[in-house]
Design a protein around this motif. Structure first.
Motif, PDB file in Angstrom:
ATOM      1  N   ILE A 235      32.360  39.300  -7.506  1.00  0.00           N
ATOM      2  CA  ILE A 235      31.366  39.478  -6.417  1.00  0.00           C
ATOM      3  C   ILE A 235      30.209  39.061  -7.324  1.00  0.00           C
ATOM      4  O   ILE A 235      29.155  38.664  -6.918  1.00  0.00           O
ATOM      5  CB  ILE A 235      31.362  40.262  -5.531  1.00  0.00           C
ATOM      6  N   ASN A 236      29.889  40.141  -8.339  1.00  0.00           N
ATOM      7  CA  ASN A 236      28.683  40.357  -8.872  1.00  0.00           C
ATOM      8  C   ASN A 236      28.295  39.010  -9.764  1.00  0.00           C
ATOM      9  O   ASN A 236      28.935  38.320 -10.393  1.00  0.00           O
ATOM     10  CB  ASN A 236      28.991  41.283 -10.108  1.00  0.00           C
ATOM     11  N   PRO A 237      27.104  38.624  -9.178  1.00  0.00           N
ATOM     12  CA  PRO A 237      26.476  37.328 -10.014  1.00  0.00           C
ATOM     13  C   PRO A 237      26.328  37.184 -11.351  1.00  0.00           C
ATOM     14  O   PRO A 237      26.249  36.128 -12.085  1.00  0.00           O
ATOM     15  CB  PRO A 237      25.185  37.188  -9.109  1.00  0.00           C
ATOM     16  N   LEU A 238      26.419  38.458 -11.867  1.00  0.00           N
ATOM     17  CA  LEU A 238      26.150  38.352 -13.345  1.00  0.00           C
ATOM     18  C   LEU A 238      27.479  38.577 -13.929  1.00  0.00           C
ATOM     19  O   LEU A 238      27.520  38.896 -14.911  1.00  0.00           O
ATOM     20  CB  LEU A 238      25.098  39.642 -13.546  1.00  0.00           C
ATOM     21  N   SER A 239      28.460  38.490 -13.393  1.00  0.00           N
ATOM     22  CA  SER A 239      29.790  38.853 -14.039  1.00  0.00           C
ATOM     23  C   SER A 239      30.247  38.064 -15.247  1.00  0.00           C
ATOM     24  O   SER A 239      30.855  38.576 -15.887  1.00  0.00           O
ATOM     25  CB  SER A 239      30.871  38.645 -12.653  1.00  0.00           C
ATOM     26  N   PRO A 240      29.990  36.778 -15.300  1.00  0.00           N
ATOM     27  CA  PRO A 240      30.182  36.115 -16.723  1.00  0.00           C
ATOM     28  C   PRO A 240      29.506  37.091 -17.916  1.00  0.00           C
ATOM     29  O   PRO A 240      30.087  37.359 -18.903  1.00  0.00           O
ATOM     30  CB  PRO A 240      29.563  34.871 -16.646  1.00  0.00           C
ATOM     31  N   LEU A 241      28.459  37.496 -17.487  1.00  0.00           N
ATOM     32  CA  LEU A 241      27.794  38.433 -18.732  1.00  0.00           C
ATOM     33  C   LEU A 241      28.367  39.714 -18.907  1.00  0.00           C
ATOM     34  O   LEU A 241      28.816  40.110 -19.905  1.00  0.00           O
ATOM     35  CB  LEU A 241      26.458  38.783 -18.367  1.00  0.00           C
TER      36      LEU A 241
END
Lengths: 399, 399
Positions: free
Chosen positions: B220-226
């Motif tokens: 869910i976290n939009p920063l998940s790739p990072l």
């Protein structure tokens, strides 16, 4: 080299636990921060023990990372908060700050005295009921994109006032407890210093930034607006501790100053990766400090329940009464938003334990209460915020 | 609370010193990193003393921040380096790695023996001449936007091989020094483990990322790739220390894996604020470790000069010989890029001091040499890179 390996492993474990916790929490529609705190509880010393108790005492590397995390969080919250907006809600914020200190303090003293403490010690115990920790609420407000709401501004303004009053109160009860009288003169001086610090930094800083923000772009480093404001953040975080305030107050002021920069969206954007990397350490460590063994003792559990109910209700009432001009739902959001005590309650409890005012059990209960308020708040706050997803019902004149 | 104040003040001082140092360096056309190291030297224990010697021993919060800084730096360098590009320069990188270990080791042994050390101790001293520290060079290459040059890839590939060989060599000289024989079998096992680790992580990791990078966007976290790639970075940094390698090797591999992600520019971009905040701690602390008092003693100063010249020339020659296929200028860049010893030499010198092989003076000289190589390299490297600003002269077949 072994030390490096050990710390890297801890960083990895904490960071991964935070991501998993946040993901699970968000899948069940809870704020991610609840999952991060819960993850800390699970991997902490009183459950799995993947983080040991020695790793989370003040001054350890993990604690320092956690502190940096919450400092940067309040800095970024500051970036989304302009002084002008804060001033508009000044009266409500002031009332919330003052009532949010008085009501829990009175309630806490009465409970402690009823529980058998002498009056001077009761006042000390009550001090642990007082200080709101803005980190948890700020994170929820940011996660839900609610920082521009009027309630958020009231909460943030009140948090600053709350911290000043809590600091004063701690000074008073400490000197009462050691048997010294209260020197009104020196108290007024401390108060004047703290207010002066906040006012001067807030006023002068924002004015200076509004007029001279072009010099942020003078250095060769293309990231200089970020690095200079980060330097200001660290500097003010330090300075505010020198004035007896929490580091996060200085960080918040630094963010507010930075928000006067014309291209502040750029800063907000650049803060995202920093927050994503560093704030989990704060929330996981908050969770790791919860001593689950308190829950194994019926007497302590009962005491914890009573203390937590008093702490939650008294803070809620104070916040609600102070912000009634925002309407029922708005006042409820503010009241709930002020509930988390977080690490401030823990610090006061540690002082109480060290000075012999608290028994080990009272200490554990007060710490557990402080942390429980942090766990309870986010889901309730999220529900209230979503229920009134529109910016607070039109209020003709919020003052 | 006092601990918090003290650490915040240190963070502020270090961060500001780094910004000022970098700014001054860049104004006089030097790489910013030189200014950061110099700033550390100025505020460090042997000059102003704003950072004390106790604050920069392993395991302290500042050291941990510095370690995180260099780990993230090599991670971000990895993001700009694809395995396929690295493979193209495999032969040169291998030669540079091997010759860059052999030449300084032989030169160092000869000097130490000539200086009066027994042979087994001479080999130990020589080990401190060997290990290249990739952090300094990586930062210069990144600062000058030169990471896509063929020389940069050779240097980074060679740094991995260098680290494996240096680790083995340290194992050998340690057992020779304590009088034990060298067990070829167990050495081969250690070598196989390290190579296996790098190869499996490199190969399997990049393949897995190429096929399955879509799951980075599942959370869910939009920063998940990072956050997921940062978690991999911390995990591999830890794992590589378990295989006896430097943490930065694992971080570099993690970055290389992340570089297979289709939208890797996004990651590069998000790493910028993290690097801007955290890497200064590494470089300032590197500078703070330079003991200026060595320069006050004529004998030590002379020894330092000789040792540094040997260390610089031997490493340069090894790197140059290994990369002659890149042409003269290319080989010179690689040779210079391999020169910094940084903290690896410091670690070996500490082992030597602890085990009684080194006198205090030899220790101070070896440490100063390691750090001097780090200061000398960036300006020379910058000049060489700018002189041939075009991607290395067309080489028909770099292999």
């Amino acid at each position: 080299m072994h030390e490096t390996a050990a710390i890297l492993l801890s960083l990895f474990v904490i960071f991964v636990a935070a991501q998993i916790g946040a993901e699970i929490a968000q899948r069940v529609k809870l704020p991610g921060v609840v999952g991060e705190i819960a993850a800390g509880c699970v991997i902490g010393p009183s459950a799995l023990g993947w983080i040991t108790a020695e790793q989370i005492v003040p001054g350890t590397p993990l604690e320092v990372l956690a502190e940096i995390g919450v400092v940067l969080l309040l800095f970024s919250v500051g970036i989304e908060t302009r002084l002008a907006d804060l001033k508009k809600v000044g009266r409500s914020a002031f009332l919330v700050g003052v009532l949010g200190v008085i009501v829990p303090f009175v309630a806490g003293s009465l409970w402690a005295h009823h529980h058998g403490f002498a009056w001077n010690k009761s006042l000390f115990v009550a001090a642990a009921f007082v200080a709101t920790s803005a980190g948890i609420t700020a994170r929820v407000l940011q996660e839900l994109g609610a920082l521009q709401r009027i309630e958020s501004r009231v909460i943030l303004g009140a948090a600053v006032i709350d911290d000043i009053l809590a600091m004063l109160l701690l000074g008073v009860v400490t000197s009462l407890q050691v048997g010294g009288g209260v020197k009104i003169g020196s108290l007024l001086f401390v108060l004047a210093q703290a207010i002066g610090f906040v006012a001067i930094i807030g006023w002068v800083g924002t004015k200076a930034m509004r007029r001279g923000s072009h010099w942020l772009d003078q250095p060769i480093n293309p990231l200089s607006p970020l690095t200079i404001t980060l330097a200001i953040c660290l500097g003010l975080a330090f300075l505010s501790t020198e004035f007896g305030l929490a580091a996060i107050i200085g960080a918040f002021l630094a963010g507010m100053i930075a928000s006067e920069r014309p291209r502040r969206e750029e800063l907000e954007h650049q803060m995202q990766p920093l927050l994503a990397f560093l704030t989990p350490f704060f929330f996981v460590l908050t969770g790791a400090k919860i001593d689950l063994s308190v829950f194994a003792n019926t007497e302590a559990l009962w005491m914890l329940a009573v203390v937590t109910v008093i702490a939650v209700i008294s803070k809620f009432v104070g916040g609600y009464l102070g912000s009634m001009s925002l309407g029922r739902n708005g006042a409820a959001i503010v009241g709930v938003g002020m509930v988390p005590r977080g690490e401030v309650g823990v610090v006061i409890a540690s002082l109480g334990l060290a000075s012999g005012v608290f028994s080990n059990q009272t200490y554990a209960v007060i710490v557990a209460m402080s942390l429980l308020t942090s766990i309870i708040t986010p889901p309730v706050l999220a529900v209230l915020l979503k229920r009134s997803a529109e910016p607070a019902a039109p209020v003709a004149n919020p003052e």
